[in-house]
Design an enzyme around this catalytic site. Structure first.
Site, mmCIF file in Angstrom:
data_model
loop_
_atom_site.group_PDB
_atom_site.id
_atom_site.type_symbol
_atom_site.label_atom_id
_atom_site.label_comp_id
_atom_site.label_asym_id
_atom_site.label_seq_id
_atom_site.Cartn_x
_atom_site.Cartn_y
_atom_site.Cartn_z
ATOM 1 N N ASP A 136 0.838 -1.201 0.000
ATOM 2 C CA ASP A 136 0.000 0.000 0.000
ATOM 3 C C ASP A 136 0.875 1.254 0.000
ATOM 4 O O ASP A 136 1.816 1.366 0.790
ATOM 5 C CB ASP A 136 -0.897 0.040 1.235
ATOM 6 C CG ASP A 136 -1.898 -1.110 1.263
ATOM 7 O OD1 ASP A 136 -2.202 -1.647 0.186
ATOM 8 O OD2 ASP A 136 -2.364 -1.463 2.364
ATOM 9 N N ASP A 183 -0.396 -3.446 -4.592
ATOM 10 C CA ASP A 183 -1.712 -3.589 -3.975
ATOM 11 C C ASP A 183 -2.434 -2.251 -4.041
ATOM 12 O O ASP A 183 -2.521 -1.651 -5.095
ATOM 13 C CB ASP A 183 -1.569 -4.105 -2.541
ATOM 14 C CG ASP A 183 -2.877 -4.666 -1.983
ATOM 15 O OD1 ASP A 183 -3.856 -4.798 -2.752
ATOM 16 O OD2 ASP A 183 -2.936 -4.964 -0.783
ATOM 17 N N ASP A 191 -5.453 2.649 1.492
ATOM 18 C CA ASP A 191 -6.257 1.637 2.165
ATOM 19 C C ASP A 191 -6.529 2.004 3.621
ATOM 20 O O ASP A 191 -5.645 2.509 4.324
ATOM 21 C CB ASP A 191 -5.556 0.284 2.124
ATOM 22 C CG ASP A 191 -5.773 -0.437 0.808
ATOM 23 O OD1 ASP A 191 -6.257 0.202 -0.143
ATOM 24 O OD2 ASP A 191 -5.432 -1.634 0.725
ATOM 25 N N ARG A 221 -11.773 -0.187 -7.333
ATOM 26 C CA ARG A 221 -11.630 0.327 -5.966
ATOM 27 C C ARG A 221 -11.298 1.818 -5.944
ATOM 28 O O ARG A 221 -10.215 2.225 -5.522
ATOM 29 C CB ARG A 221 -10.572 -0.455 -5.182
ATOM 30 C CG ARG A 221 -10.863 -1.941 -5.086
ATOM 31 C CD ARG A 221 -9.879 -2.658 -4.182
ATOM 32 N NE ARG A 221 -10.161 -4.075 -4.096
ATOM 33 C CZ ARG A 221 -9.496 -4.937 -3.342
ATOM 34 N NH1 ARG A 221 -8.497 -4.517 -2.583
ATOM 35 N NH2 ARG A 221 -9.831 -6.226 -3.324
#
Length: 512
Positions: free
Chosen positions: A161, A190, A194, A243
């Site tokens: 992240d 990734d 987040d 996302r």
């Protein structure tokens, strides 16, 4: 697990090149310098002020960032860390202390509060190195770039992240940052942004997220519904698979963002989540809003959005796209005031203001194109505050001095002559400079002054009792340094990192 779709990096770069070659002029919109205060949900729950009111230090390495955190009186002592240069695995190590809990190969903001990290000068780049916020509150991150953080391959950092938050995090404002990868999960990356395991009251504003398989998530699984109260505004999401964000439970306010080339899905509200989605611009994308890849429904309130060349898939057992004619299926109220720009001007406005090194510019709410200025808007860098002279006599005047190898044309004596126009400089980017006396002398305060025009060059340092080797203090950046009164005959200022060639004009020493 869904197979990651290969990103269209070459297509995006080609489009940029074509626009540049064609001389496409983008409208310059009126903008105002950032007021420096948190917006959105980060302004709720008591507000987000970061290190306001605390000491300001400079850092040019990850180790120096950790050192600044560890040198605080406590884990909650406010601090502003100004960062410049490239932060990477080679210069980011673990530092220990009672006011920090750091780790190597990641910027670790763990079990701490009241911290601001802001890029200054020529910019701050966290290269293949993520920022991890855990069990922390009142954190501000502004004007930095975080790129190519991996969870697999080499080197790895922060679980892949760019910025990750988890475990009882409260009040974080991330503003004017650029978060980017060079592929999706198959390439080792990734999420860019987040939040999980009880993360609340966060705002992401005026930022760029691009070239990644995953923009970011709120909640790590369908059962992780303790997160929420997140605001996303005036951000650019570009060349992302999905996302933007994925929201599991909780509430998100998503307004005035520009979305370009979302390949699989965009805002994915699921598992009871509720999203207020207004005045955004979606272009050349697929399934930009809905519930995807689950049968557990989420909800949305929509208004003022523009869907430009957006395609929608058919509903299914695990897909419920909001389009082709998105309608609200919930109502969301927010506890703060805000101004909405018209969706039609959002792409141009965001292109001008979002991301690192844009001068921390913001919308003024008018959304009206203005005549381009004669000169580009400069990047805003905080003006260093002059260090006032302490009380008492400068013990360096009349003392001796020596050090490590020096650059041509400089002298060790230049740092104790009381003349700011002369200076000592090491032969490289690091080095030692010392003040010495014929007999033991008590010193409790040092002031390091840089030569005019070279401010910010000094990065990480240690102040050493040369007689015993004991480290009296460590930190980053020039300025005043206080420590326990110590009797010594020689004191060394050791530069261990620098953003540019260090130039020490004066190494002042005081008894009090």
């Amino acid at each position: 697990m869904r197979r990651a779709v290969a990103l269209r990096l070459q297509v995006v770069l080609a489009a940029v090149a074509i626009a540049a070659a064609a001389g496409v002029a983008l409208p310059v919109l009126q903008a105002s310098a950032a007021a420096g205060s948190a917006s959105g949900y980060a302004s709720a729950n008591g507000g987000t002020t970061g290190g306001a009111g605390g000491q300001t230090v400079r850092a040019t390495t990850g180790t120096a960032i950790h050192t600044a955190l560890c040198n605080r009186a406590s884990s909650s002592t406010p601090i502003i860390i100004e960062v410049s240069g490239t932060i990477n695995h080679g210069n980011t190590t673990k530092v220990s202390g009672g006011s920090c809990n750091t780790a190597a190969d990641v910027i670790e903001l763990k079990q701490i509060s009241n911290v601001t990290i802001i890029g200054v000068g020529g910019g701050a780049v966290f290269d293949q190195l993520g920022i991890h916020i855990r069990e922390a509150r009142n954190i501000i991150i502004r004007n930095v770039t975080v790129r190519n953080v991996k969870k697999s391959g080499s080197p790895t950092s922060n679980g892949g992240d760019a910025i990750g938050m988890e475990s009882s995090v409260r009040n974080v404002w991330v503003d004017h940052v650029t978060l980017e990868a060079s592929g999706g999960e198959a390439e080792g990356f990734d999420g860019l942004f987040d939040m999980k395991n009880d993360t609340q009251y966060v705002t992401l504003s005026y930022s760029i997220l691009r070239n990644s398989g995953r923009g970011g998530l709120i909640g790590s699984s369908e059962s992780d519904r303790s997160n929420g109260y997140i605001t996303f505004h005036h951000n650019l999401y570009e060349n992302i698979d999905s996302r933007t964000p994925l929201l599991r439970g909780g509430i998100a306010h998503i307004y005035n963002n520009s979305y370009v080339s979302l390949h699989e899905s965009g805002i994915n509200s699921r598992a009871g989540a509720r999203a207020k989605v207004e005045n955004n611009y979606f272009k050349n994308s697929k399934d930009v809003l809905g519930t995807f890849y689950t049968s557990e429904a989420g909800y949305w309130q929509v208004s003022g959005n523009i869907f430009d060349n957006v395609t929608w898939s058919a509903p299914g057992s695990e897909n419920n796209p909001a389009g082709p004619n998105p309608q609200s299926n919930t109502s969301v109220s927010v506890p703060y005031s805000y101004s909405l720009d018209g969706a039609s001007c959002v792409p141009s406005l965001v292109l001008q203001t979002a991301g690192a090194n844009k001068g921390l510019q913001e919308s003024n709410g008018s959304c009206t194109p203005q005549t381009p200025p004669a000169t580009p808007t400069p990047t805003i860098s905080p003006t260093p505050t002059p260090t006032p002279p302490p009380g008492g006599s400068n013990l360096s005047i009349g003392a001796g001095s020596d050090g490590s190898s020096k650059a041509d044309g400089t002298s060790y004596g230049n740092v104790r002559d009381g003349n700011l126009s002369t200076f000592w400089s090491p032969a490289g980017s690091t080095g030692d400079i010392s003040i010495k006396w014929g007999s033991a002398t008590t010193v409790s305060r040092v002031v390091i002054r840089e030569a005019s025009g070279s401010e910010g060059g000094i990065g990480a340092w240690q102040l050493i009792n040369a007689g015993t080797g004991a480290v009296l203090k460590s930190g980053s950046g020039a300025g005043a340094i206080t420590f326990t009164p110590t009797s010594l005959s020689k004191i060394t200022f050791r530069i261990t990192g620098s953003a540019s060639t260090p130039k020490v004009a004066e190494f002042e020493t005081y008894a009090g």
